[in-house]
Design an enzyme around this catalytic site. Structure first.
Site, PDB file in Angstrom:
ATOM      1  N   CYS A 289     -33.253 -13.357  19.500  1.00 27.13           N
ATOM      2  CA  CYS A 289     -32.245 -12.296  19.394  1.00 27.13           C
ATOM      3  C   CYS A 289     -32.582 -11.325  18.274  1.00 27.13           C
ATOM      4  CB  CYS A 289     -30.880 -12.925  19.153  1.00 27.13           C
ATOM      5  SG  CYS A 289     -30.859 -14.015  17.730  1.00 27.13           S
TER       6      CYS A 289
ATOM      7  N   GLU B  51     -22.235 -13.707  18.968  1.00 32.95           N
ATOM      8  CA  GLU B  51     -23.574 -13.323  18.505  1.00 32.95           C
ATOM      9  C   GLU B  51     -24.326 -12.918  19.756  1.00 32.95           C
ATOM     10  OE1 GLU B  51     -24.512 -13.176  15.504  1.00 32.95           O
ATOM     11  OE2 GLU B  51     -23.249 -14.529  14.353  1.00 32.95           O
TER      12      GLU B  51
HETATM   13  P1  NAP Z   1     -26.312 -15.865  28.588  1.00 30.15           P
HETATM   14  O1  NAP Z   1     -26.772 -15.861  29.986  1.00 30.15           O
HETATM   15  O2  NAP Z   1     -25.333 -14.850  28.185  1.00 30.15           O
HETATM   16  O3  NAP Z   1     -25.740 -17.321  28.356  1.00 30.15           O
HETATM   17  C1  NAP Z   1     -25.280 -17.701  27.094  1.00 30.15           C
HETATM   18  C2  NAP Z   1     -24.416 -18.944  27.229  1.00 30.15           C
HETATM   19  O4  NAP Z   1     -23.232 -18.614  27.928  1.00 30.15           O
HETATM   20  C3  NAP Z   1     -25.071 -20.061  28.018  1.00 30.15           C
HETATM   21  O5  NAP Z   1     -24.746 -21.291  27.442  1.00 30.15           O
HETATM   22  C4  NAP Z   1     -24.427 -19.939  29.381  1.00 30.15           C
HETATM   23  O6  NAP Z   1     -24.442 -21.143  30.102  1.00 30.15           O
HETATM   24  C5  NAP Z   1     -23.032 -19.565  28.965  1.00 30.15           C
HETATM   25  N1  NAP Z   1     -22.238 -18.971  30.020  1.00 30.15           N
HETATM   26  C6  NAP Z   1     -22.596 -18.058  30.923  1.00 30.15           C
HETATM   27  N2  NAP Z   1     -21.547 -17.767  31.710  1.00 30.15           N
HETATM   28  C7  NAP Z   1     -20.511 -18.520  31.305  1.00 30.15           C
HETATM   29  C8  NAP Z   1     -19.165 -18.682  31.713  1.00 30.15           C
HETATM   30  N3  NAP Z   1     -18.675 -17.992  32.724  1.00 30.15           N
HETATM   31  N4  NAP Z   1     -18.397 -19.556  31.049  1.00 30.15           N
HETATM   32  C9  NAP Z   1     -18.869 -20.280  30.030  1.00 30.15           C
HETATM   33  N5  NAP Z   1     -20.139 -20.163  29.596  1.00 30.15           N
HETATM   34  C10 NAP Z   1     -20.951 -19.298  30.219  1.00 30.15           C
HETATM   35  O7  NAP Z   1     -27.514 -15.777  27.562  1.00 30.15           O
HETATM   36  P2  NAP Z   1     -28.881 -16.587  27.573  1.00 30.15           P
HETATM   37  O8  NAP Z   1     -29.670 -16.073  28.743  1.00 30.15           O
HETATM   38  O9  NAP Z   1     -28.686 -18.038  27.463  1.00 30.15           O
HETATM   39  O10 NAP Z   1     -29.524 -16.120  26.220  1.00 30.15           O
HETATM   40  C11 NAP Z   1     -30.218 -14.925  26.066  1.00 30.15           C
HETATM   41  C12 NAP Z   1     -29.385 -13.881  25.395  1.00 30.15           C
HETATM   42  O11 NAP Z   1     -28.788 -14.401  24.217  1.00 30.15           O
HETATM   43  C13 NAP Z   1     -30.185 -12.699  24.956  1.00 30.15           C
HETATM   44  O12 NAP Z   1     -29.531 -11.539  25.357  1.00 30.15           O
HETATM   45  C14 NAP Z   1     -30.236 -12.822  23.435  1.00 30.15           C
HETATM   46  O13 NAP Z   1     -30.363 -11.616  22.737  1.00 30.15           O
HETATM   47  C15 NAP Z   1     -28.982 -13.514  23.120  1.00 30.15           C
HETATM   48  N6  NAP Z   1     -29.094 -14.282  21.879  1.00 30.15           N
HETATM   49  C16 NAP Z   1     -28.398 -13.897  20.796  1.00 30.15           C
HETATM   50  C17 NAP Z   1     -28.501 -14.624  19.620  1.00 30.15           C
HETATM   51  C18 NAP Z   1     -27.723 -14.239  18.379  1.00 30.15           C
HETATM   52  O14 NAP Z   1     -27.663 -15.052  17.464  1.00 30.15           O
HETATM   53  N7  NAP Z   1     -27.142 -13.076  18.293  1.00 30.15           N
HETATM   54  C19 NAP Z   1     -29.306 -15.736  19.555  1.00 30.15           C
HETATM   55  C20 NAP Z   1     -30.006 -16.106  20.680  1.00 30.15           C
HETATM   56  C21 NAP Z   1     -29.885 -15.366  21.843  1.00 30.15           C
HETATM   57  P3  NAP Z   1     -25.397 -21.360  31.351  1.00 30.15           P
HETATM   58  O15 NAP Z   1     -26.775 -21.326  30.864  1.00 30.15           O
HETATM   59  O16 NAP Z   1     -24.997 -22.701  31.834  1.00 30.15           O
HETATM   60  O17 NAP Z   1     -25.095 -20.277  32.322  1.00 30.15           O
END
Ligand code: NAP
Length: 676
Positions: free
Chosen positions: A297, A258
């Site tokens: 999102c 997602e």
């Molecule tokens: P993100 O930076 O992509 O991180 C998402 C998750 O992935 C976090 O738990 C992060 O952990 C983890 N992660 C990052 N690198 C990783 C790795 N190498 N191995 C394992 N896990 C890893 O996104 P975010 O900044 O938290 O959220 C914002 C984004 O999410 C926006 O782009 C938004 O549109 C999207 N979003 C989508 C939805 C949907 O339902 N489609 C809902 C909400 C948000 P860490 O924080 O520990 O790095």
């Protein structure tokens, strides 16, 4: 200041952060107040614990047991939500935002608890659809079933909804019978940690059903097997990195993504200024831009309006956005809190600069805005920022740059096809909306944009009072979208549970399929008892228990009596010549409802007993006409039992009516409530 230590929960133990811990910022003060992460976390031990302790315990329970467990969890969290609210203010979220995250998460858990009880069996196998007849005489049939994966679900969540984001994945996973390891985004993992503590301390979950990683996952994803599943929510960038890892691809490990998306909202051509639809549009867009400071999102990133209405939309929206009080999240007057931290604020400003290369900023200056009750220089505050893109056809950045904050771009469309083309330029979104009262406009948008969007939200004056909002994913409806949105799907009622189960096509005899699915399949052994089945209580009735009735002849008098008594004097029952001209009938025939009534008269046990009520009929088919002089007899078999509560349960009976030559005349499923 001593930092709050945000722990992980691994193989039954709380593990404190170590030297690998990452700092966590308070969104409002900018101060580092907590840390999370342990470089030595035994990820293999966590996977083993889930697979060998949590999985077997959950799979030993029925869907109903697990649904009751979810209800108890939701009730427990409901009693402790104030603690979650209090902590969540540090993420920059307002009380209204907490309602979406905390109450929304608890509400989602309740919905799965309820759907699990109503729509799933009190057993361990979920049957998908009807049997398929694979042989001429029905001795070899096919049926699809779902059974739980025998591994573990790893949930990786985004920072913006630390409670809802966890529970919307956890509820369907646990209902499926699969243990979970939850990894929240580090920025807000302290709220998730509290929620996990509350759930574990409640003692409601079996051991091993839920573990938590606060901080990095280490190499956990490289240790997954075909029985595991990853459900990821976050940016497209991280999703691509994780899902394209060779180990995930080589082992075809389920990976649901997602991601972000550039959701659009279309103002219908009928929604001119002065109409309730125009005002509704402005209100919805404003709400989507400012709720959670635009860190949603599903937020509206692109505002698609008829070209002549672009200016009126900008003016009305700017006037409304100007009234948005930005400030300390716990203040009652605050309408928009802070972004989650300074790095997120920097990221939004960088993305806004990219959008600015193709669009002009028409509202909101990040260098000049007022913050109430907090220090604007220290906290991650931003004003809502509105852009106008004059040439959305040649522009690209406005369609592919997600500024994950209070940022949106207005663009004009020439006609509805153009509006749909612009919405689809997002290359796949979670949700598109259209504000219109014209059904034809709604139909054209649904047809043109459906393939590009996971959800289409249509609103107008008729539905606005009860509508749920463009940006709210609901547990009943699927959440996810194609292409840029990740191609994943979650929620959608029981559909969301199936993502954690394997669908298997089972082929075999009716007795074999009955034994596996737990529902009686036509052709399987009938258990004919001496007692009338209506004299038996719910728990004594057996699947396959059958009653065969004596035959009853249908007379012309019966048909005429029924016709005059009910008023159903349709010519097929009354006029022989007319009935013969009809391709379906040999002449005058009995009413289908007369046959059903006679069937009830044949199988009923009239005395007061455990059968409490007839609650309906499903799948009724009349296969063959019945004429005066024919006779019918009934077979009634227990097909399925679903306990409703401690007093009664629903019994679904398979019923056939056959004539004097044993041809099938009618078939249906009868629903009764039977005392427990
Ligand atoms: P993100 O930076 O992509 O991180 C998402 C998750 O992935 C976090 O738990 C992060 O952990 C983890 N992660 C990052 N690198 C990783 C790795 N190498 N191995 C394992 N896990 C890893 O996104 P975010 O900044 O938290 O959220 C914002 C984004 O999410 C926006 O782009 C938004 O549109 C999207 N979003 C989508 C939805 C949907 O339902 N489609 C809902 C909400 C948000 P860490 O924080 O520990 O790095």
């Amino acid at each position: 200041m001593t930092l709050l230590q945000i722990n992980s929960f691994a193989a039954g133990n709380w593990i404190a952060p170590d030297s690998a811990a990452r700092p966590i910022e308070d969104a409002v003060t900018g101060a580092v107040f907590a840390q999370a992460g342990n470089g030595a976390l035994d990820v293999q031990g966590m996977l083993d614990y889930a697979r060998t302790v949590g999985g077997p315990a959950l799979r030993a329970m029925s869907f109903h047991d697990r649904a009751r467990m979810l209800k108890a969890l939701a009730l427990h969290l409901g009693k402790h939500k104030q603690a979650l609210y209090d902590l969540s203010f540090r993420t920059g979220a307002t009380q209204a935002d907490h309602m979406i995250d905390v109450d929304g998460g608890i509400g989602t858990t309740f919905v799965f608890a309820s759907k699990g009880r109503r729509e799933m069996p009190d057993g361990q196998v979920y049957v998908d659809g009807d049997t398929e007849q694979l042989s001429r005489n029905g001795s070899f049939l096919g049926q699809h079933i779902y059974t739980p994966l025998q591994g573990v679900a790893v949930h990786i969540n985004a920072f913006n909804f630390p409670v809802w984001g966890m529970l919307e994945k956890l509820a369907p996973t646990l209902l499926a019978g699969v243990p979970a390891i939850v990894k929240p985004a580090t920025a807000t993992c302290y709220v998730t940690e509290l929620c996990v503590r509350l759930m574990l301390d409640s003692g409601i979950l079996p051991e091993g059903a839920l573990q938590l990683v606060s901080g990095g996952l280490g190499d956990m994803l490289d240790r997954l097997t075909l029985q595991d599943a990853v459900a990821f929510t976050g940016s497209a960038h991280t999703a691509l990195k994780l899902r394209s890892a060779p180990h995930i691809l080589e082992n075809a490990i389920r990976f649901t993504a997602e991601q972000d998306s550039l959701n659009g909202s279309i103002l219908g051509p009928d929604a001119q200024p002065g109409t309730p639809e125009f005002d509704l549009f402005v209100k919805e867009v404003c709400r989507e831009m400012t709720t959670k400071a635009g860190q949603k999102c599903t937020a509206i990133r692109r505002i698609i309006a008829p070209e002549p209405l672009v200016q009126p939309v900008i003016e009305a929206l700017s006037a409304r956005l100007a009234k948005t009080v930005i400030g300390a999240p716990e203040l009652a007057e605050t309408r928009m809190g802070a972004l989650v931290n300074s790095s997120q604020k920097r990221d939004v400003l960088e993305k806004a600069d990219i959008i600015k290369t193709e669009a002009e900023r028409v509202f909101g200056n990040p260098g000049d805005f007022t913050v109430t009750g907090a220090d604007a220089a220290k906290g991650a505050f931003l004003p809502p920022m509105l852009f106008h893109c004059a040439d959305p056809d040649t522009a690209q950045r406005v369609h592919d740059t997600e500024a994950f904050g209070p940022v949106s771009t207005v663009m004009g469309y020439r006609d509805l096809d153009h509006a749909v083309a612009l919405a689809n330029k997002g290359q796949g979104s979670l949700v598109a909306s259209v504000i219109t009262r014209d059904p034809e406009v709604a139909r054209q948008v649904a047809l043109g944009a459906g393939a590009f969007h996971g959800r289409i939200y249509i609103n107008n004056r008729d539905s606005m009072k009860e509508s749920t909002g463009h940006g709210s994913p609901l547990p009943h409806m699927t959440h996810g979208g194609p292409g840029r949105a990740g191609g994943g799907e979650e929620l959608g009622g029981i559909r969301g549970v199936k993502h954690y189960m394997q669908r298997t096509a089972i082929q075999g005899s009716p007795d074999i399929l009955t034994a596996i699915g737990g529902n009686w399949v036509p052709g399987a052994t009938e258990l004919v008892s001496k007692e009338h089945p209506f004299t038996q209580r719910f728990h004594d009735l057996q699947i396959g228990q059958t009653l065969h009735t004596a035959p009853r002849e249908i007379t012309l008098e019966d048909i005429e009596h029924f016709a005059t008594f009910t008023g159903d004097t349709f010519y097929a029952h009354m006029d022989d010549a007319a009935a013969q001209r009809n391709p379906f009938f040999p002449g005058r025939v009995a009413h289908g409802y007369l046959l059903l009534s006679f069937a009830a008269g044949l199988f009923v046990e009239p005395n007061e007993g455990p059968v409490l009520a007839n609650t309906g009929l499903d799948n009724l088919r009349f296969m063959q006409p019945v004429s005066a002089g024919d006779s019918i007899k009934v077979r009634l078999t227990v097909k399925k039992k679903t306990k409703r509560n401690d007093e009664y349960g629903e019994v679904r009976w398979h019923v056939t009516l056959t004539n004097q030559t044993d041809d099938l005349v009618a078939e249906y499923e009868l629903l009764t409530m039977v005392a427990y």
